[in-house]
Design a protein around this motif. Structure first.
Motif, PDB file in Angstrom:
ATOM      1  N   ARG A 190       0.838  -1.199   0.000  1.00  7.88           N
ATOM      2  CA  ARG A 190       0.000   0.000   0.000  1.00  7.88           C
ATOM      3  C   ARG A 190       0.878   1.255   0.000  1.00  7.88           C
ATOM      4  O   ARG A 190       1.752   1.401   0.855  1.00  7.88           O
ATOM      5  N   GLU A 209      -0.705   5.221 -12.214  1.00 11.75           N
ATOM      6  CA  GLU A 209      -1.857   4.421 -11.786  1.00 11.75           C
ATOM      7  C   GLU A 209      -1.563   2.933 -11.965  1.00 11.75           C
ATOM      8  O   GLU A 209      -0.665   2.544 -12.727  1.00 11.75           O
ATOM      9  N   ASP A 232      -6.429   1.290  -8.691  1.00 11.72           N
ATOM     10  CA  ASP A 232      -6.637   0.953  -7.287  1.00 11.72           C
ATOM     11  C   ASP A 232      -5.844   1.833  -6.332  1.00 11.72           C
ATOM     12  O   ASP A 232      -5.744   1.528  -5.145  1.00 11.72           O
ATOM     13  N   CYS A 233      -5.310   2.927  -6.823  1.00  5.96           N
ATOM     14  CA  CYS A 233      -4.626   3.849  -5.918  1.00  5.96           C
ATOM     15  C   CYS A 233      -5.636   4.755  -5.230  1.00  5.96           C
ATOM     16  O   CYS A 233      -6.443   5.418  -5.886  1.00  5.96           O
ATOM     17  N   ASP A 234      -5.616   4.753  -3.919  1.00  2.00           N
ATOM     18  CA  ASP A 234      -6.468   5.647  -3.128  1.00  2.00           C
ATOM     19  C   ASP A 234      -5.728   6.976  -2.994  1.00  2.00           C
ATOM     20  O   ASP A 234      -4.969   7.198  -2.060  1.00  2.00           O
ATOM     21  N   TRP A 235      -5.947   7.865  -3.957  1.00  5.39           N
ATOM     22  CA  TRP A 235      -5.169   9.097  -4.023  1.00  5.39           C
ATOM     23  C   TRP A 235      -5.438  10.037  -2.857  1.00  5.39           C
ATOM     24  O   TRP A 235      -4.541  10.764  -2.411  1.00  5.39           O
ATOM     25  N   THR A 237      -5.986   9.116   0.211  1.00  7.40           N
ATOM     26  CA  THR A 237      -5.173   8.592   1.307  1.00  7.40           C
ATOM     27  C   THR A 237      -3.695   8.874   1.073  1.00  7.40           C
ATOM     28  O   THR A 237      -2.952   9.208   2.003  1.00  7.40           O
TER      29      THR A 237
END
Length: 276
Positions: A190, A209, A232-235, A237
């Motif tokens: 992560r 990405e 699937d990158c939670d930008w 966060t």
């Protein structure tokens, strides 16, 4: 409420890679002007390169576009961890040249892939060789005032953020830091966890990405075949983690490039990500 001195945005300036500009009929100046017109703040060049230094500097000055960093163009051809000392020496000299070019461009970093683990070079050998060879350029980094920014890539090396932090710290130099590529770590970890572990060692960010769904369905490299904001990158966060670590600075888009229309779309996507 944030104090006046506390940053509220992690990615405050946006750049991209020179190789992403797929407009072959444009001059160096026209490419700089194109990026400035699209609203980019800077562009990163590979170095050593064959671009005329005078033209690049003149285009930088006329366009108002910054060159925040350069990318060592030889770290795959001449890895610092190659078993052959002659190959490693080529890699070291390339970094020295890249540092010189960066100083002339007004850049603050040279992105360096520290080495590769493979059948010829074990993990422990790569660790020792990478540190030995990088130490040879530390004095030159000090002389030029340009920092070496080590990047995480798919090179089977420095796969843990704690190990990456240790690797940087063992140089004992303020001229060695980390160029964190957000998309590259999604395959196995992560991004926010890396940011937490690396903290102040992070000096630049690559905006890329990655889709775990595409990876699982079609293979690892297919994970990159997704647009910014659609993987699937939670930008949000990532941005929060960067701010918590004290980072507020450049984000460089590293995606498949194209013509003016494509670059405009990438800038708009990067703006949305930076605002999360």
């Amino acid at each position: 409420m944030n104090s006046l001195n506390e940053p509220t945005r992690a990615l405050t300036k946006l750049s991209l890679k020179w190789s992403m500009i797929e407009e072959p009929t444009l001059s160096i100046l026209d490419k700089f002007l194109l990026l400035a017109d699209l609203g980019f703040d800077g562009v990163e060049l590979d170095a050593p390169n064959e671009l005329p230094m005078g033209e690049v500097v003149a285009a930088r000055d006329r366009s108002g576009l910054a060159i925040p960093g350069v990318i060592n163009s030889m770290h795959w051809k001449a890895p610092l961890t190659d078993p052959d000392p002659a190959v490693r020496q080529v890699g070291v000299e390339a970094i020295r040249t890249a540092l010189d070019n960066a100083r002339e461009y007004g850049a603050s970093t040279v992105l360096v892939v520290p080495g590769v683990v493979n059948a010829q070079t074990s993990y422990s050998q790569a660790y020792a060789l990478a540190q030995t060879e990088l130490r040879k350029v530390l004095d030159h980094a000090e002389t030029t005032g340009v920092s070496i920014a080590i990047e995480n890539v798919w090179n089977d090396f420095l796969l843990s953020p704690l190990e990456a932090a240790r690797f940087v710290d063992e140089f004992g130099s303020a001229r060695v830091g980390w160029y964190f590529d957000v998309g590259n770590v999604l395959r196995y970890s992560r991004p926010a966890h890396w940011i937490e572990a690396l903290g102040k060692r992070i000096i630049k960010i690559d905006i890329k990405e990655f889709s775990l769904t595409r990876m699982n369905a079609d293979g690892p490299w297919k994970g990159f075949e997704v647009e910014l904001g659609e993987g699937d990158c939670d930008w949000a966060t990532v941005n929060s983690a960067l701010l918590a670590s004290g980072y507020s600075g450049w984000g460089s888009v590293e995606m498949p490039g194209g013509d003016r229309h494509r670059l405009k779309a990438l800038k708009e996507s990067a703006d949305r990500i930076a605002a999360l």
